[in-house]
Design a protein around this motif. Structure first.
Motif, mmCIF file in Angstrom:
data_model
loop_
_atom_site.group_PDB
_atom_site.id
_atom_site.type_symbol
_atom_site.label_atom_id
_atom_site.label_comp_id
_atom_site.label_asym_id
_atom_site.label_seq_id
_atom_site.Cartn_x
_atom_site.Cartn_y
_atom_site.Cartn_z
ATOM 1 N N UNK A 84 113.937 19.321 -27.827
ATOM 2 C CA UNK A 84 112.975 18.510 -28.550
ATOM 3 C C UNK A 84 113.648 17.437 -29.369
ATOM 4 N N UNK A 85 114.443 16.594 -28.763
ATOM 5 C CA UNK A 85 114.973 15.386 -29.361
ATOM 6 C C UNK A 85 115.413 15.483 -30.803
ATOM 7 N N UNK A 86 115.949 16.597 -31.236
ATOM 8 C CA UNK A 86 116.454 16.706 -32.593
ATOM 9 C C UNK A 86 115.372 16.850 -33.637
ATOM 10 N N UNK A 87 114.147 17.248 -33.248
ATOM 11 C CA UNK A 87 113.058 17.389 -34.195
ATOM 12 C C UNK A 87 113.314 18.491 -35.207
ATOM 13 N N UNK A 88 113.450 18.085 -36.443
ATOM 14 C CA UNK A 88 113.707 19.030 -37.523
ATOM 15 C C UNK A 88 112.506 19.943 -37.719
ATOM 16 N N UNK A 89 112.738 21.251 -37.791
ATOM 17 C CA UNK A 89 111.656 22.205 -38.038
ATOM 18 C C UNK A 89 111.093 21.985 -39.433
ATOM 19 N N UNK A 90 109.780 21.925 -39.539
ATOM 20 C CA UNK A 90 109.139 21.681 -40.838
ATOM 21 C C UNK A 90 108.453 22.919 -41.386
ATOM 22 N N UNK A 114 105.704 26.563 -40.134
ATOM 23 C CA UNK A 114 104.943 27.251 -39.102
ATOM 24 C C UNK A 114 103.469 26.972 -39.373
ATOM 25 N N UNK A 115 102.674 27.068 -38.342
ATOM 26 C CA UNK A 115 101.248 26.767 -38.475
ATOM 27 C C UNK A 115 100.602 27.634 -39.556
ATOM 28 N N UNK A 116 101.092 28.853 -39.701
ATOM 29 C CA UNK A 116 100.521 29.767 -40.692
ATOM 30 C C UNK A 116 100.762 29.310 -42.131
ATOM 31 N N UNK A 149 102.392 18.515 -44.585
ATOM 32 C CA UNK A 149 101.718 18.802 -43.322
ATOM 33 C C UNK A 149 100.302 19.237 -43.666
ATOM 34 N N UNK A 150 99.326 18.663 -42.987
ATOM 35 C CA UNK A 150 97.930 19.002 -43.263
ATOM 36 C C UNK A 150 97.287 19.621 -42.026
ATOM 37 N N UNK A 151 96.171 20.322 -42.258
ATOM 38 C CA UNK A 151 95.372 20.885 -41.173
ATOM 39 C C UNK A 151 93.898 20.645 -41.530
ATOM 40 N N UNK A 152 93.419 19.419 -41.282
ATOM 41 C CA UNK A 152 92.032 19.096 -41.662
ATOM 42 C C UNK A 152 91.022 20.018 -41.009
ATOM 43 N N UNK A 153 91.219 20.308 -39.742
ATOM 44 C CA UNK A 153 90.383 21.280 -39.045
ATOM 45 C C UNK A 153 91.309 22.225 -38.294
ATOM 46 N N UNK A 154 90.829 23.397 -37.982
ATOM 47 C CA UNK A 154 91.695 24.418 -37.404
ATOM 48 C C UNK A 154 92.389 23.921 -36.137
ATOM 49 N N UNK A 155 93.704 24.032 -36.140
ATOM 50 C CA UNK A 155 94.507 23.648 -34.982
ATOM 51 C C UNK A 155 94.851 22.184 -34.909
ATOM 52 N N UNK A 156 94.384 21.383 -35.852
ATOM 53 C CA UNK A 156 94.666 19.943 -35.861
ATOM 54 C C UNK A 156 95.626 19.659 -37.017
ATOM 55 N N UNK A 157 96.871 19.374 -36.683
ATOM 56 C CA UNK A 157 97.897 19.182 -37.709
ATOM 57 C C UNK A 157 98.290 17.710 -37.792
ATOM 58 N N UNK A 158 98.499 17.264 -39.015
ATOM 59 C CA UNK A 158 98.971 15.907 -39.269
ATOM 60 C C UNK A 158 100.042 15.988 -40.352
ATOM 61 N N UNK A 174 104.406 23.051 -31.392
ATOM 62 C CA UNK A 174 104.710 23.869 -30.204
ATOM 63 C C UNK A 174 104.408 25.316 -30.563
ATOM 64 N N UNK A 175 103.229 25.756 -30.164
ATOM 65 C CA UNK A 175 102.812 27.088 -30.552
ATOM 66 C C UNK A 175 102.606 27.155 -32.050
ATOM 67 N N UNK A 176 103.406 27.966 -32.713
ATOM 68 C CA UNK A 176 103.299 28.111 -34.165
ATOM 69 C C UNK A 176 104.283 27.212 -34.899
ATOM 70 N N UNK A 177 105.151 26.547 -34.150
ATOM 71 C CA UNK A 177 106.216 25.758 -34.785
ATOM 72 C C UNK A 177 105.824 24.299 -34.928
ATOM 73 N N UNK A 178 105.980 23.787 -36.141
ATOM 74 C CA UNK A 178 105.707 22.370 -36.418
ATOM 75 C C UNK A 178 107.043 21.717 -36.769
ATOM 76 N N UNK A 179 107.347 20.632 -36.065
ATOM 77 C CA UNK A 179 108.626 19.961 -36.302
ATOM 78 C C UNK A 179 108.424 18.456 -36.239
ATOM 79 N N UNK A 180 109.435 17.731 -36.666
ATOM 80 C CA UNK A 180 109.392 16.283 -36.521
ATOM 81 C C UNK A 180 109.418 15.939 -35.046
ATOM 82 N N UNK A 181 108.665 14.918 -34.668
ATOM 83 C CA UNK A 181 108.626 14.511 -33.261
ATOM 84 C C UNK A 181 109.903 13.776 -32.885
#
Ligand code: FES
Length: 154
Positions: A57-63, A65-67, A84-93, A147-154
């Motif tokens: 994943x192109x060096x994307x730093x882990x930020x 988990x979705x939880x 990191x925000x989750x305005x609605x379930x499963x939608x992360x920004x 990616x699943x439960x993991x949120x990282x920099x793109x």
């Protein structure tokens, strides 16, 4: 004999006093990227292209988990100064966590917005735009990958 010692002591003090401002001037300078013309010689192509399977994943730093991120709320990654925000379930920004008013770091919240503790500005979970308070500019968006439960920099 004592006069010589005093002179030495005074000259030593003077040297320290002169040296302190020099050290202080060097302390905060982190921008030391000197342009080195020697490194810009003819570019060689075809060396080490790591796009074999695309899984890396192109060096994307882990930020986070979705939880970590409440639905209808936000989670601040302090080390990265990213919220990191989750305005609605499963939608992360994600956005910069540095408030556009005077630079405080915003707080994690589950109250439907991104709050700044310093002067009360709040920002939208959806697009980082200012909702209230003295801040009038939006938080800059940050590209992330989920990616699943993991949120990282793109
Ligand atoms: Fe955030 Fe002032 S720094 S509201």
């Amino acid at each position: 004999m004592t006069a010589i010692n005093r002179r030495r002591a005074l000259s030593g003090t003077a040297a320290v006093a002169v040296g302190v401002p020099l050290l202080a001037a060097c302390g905060g300078d982190s921008d030391t990227t000197a342009t080195d013309p020697a490194t810009s010689t003819s570019p060689e192509e075809g060396s080490a292209s790591p796009s074999e399977d695309g899984a890396a994943s192109g060096g994307g730093e882990a930020l986070a988990s979705a939880a970590d991120v409440p639905v209808g709320g936000c989670f601040v990654v302090a080390a990265s100064k990213i919220v990191v925000t989750q305005p609605t379930e499963g939608d992360f920004k994600a956005f910069t966590a540095v408030c556009t008013h005077q630079g405080c770091v915003v707080e994690s919240s589950s109250d439907g917005d991104i709050p700044c503790p310093c002067h009360g500005s709040t920002f939208s979970l959806e697009d980082g735009s200012p909702l209230s308070g003295p801040a009038s500019s939006p938080l800059a968006a940050v590209e992330i990958a989920v990616d699943g439960d993991a949120i990282s920099l793109a």
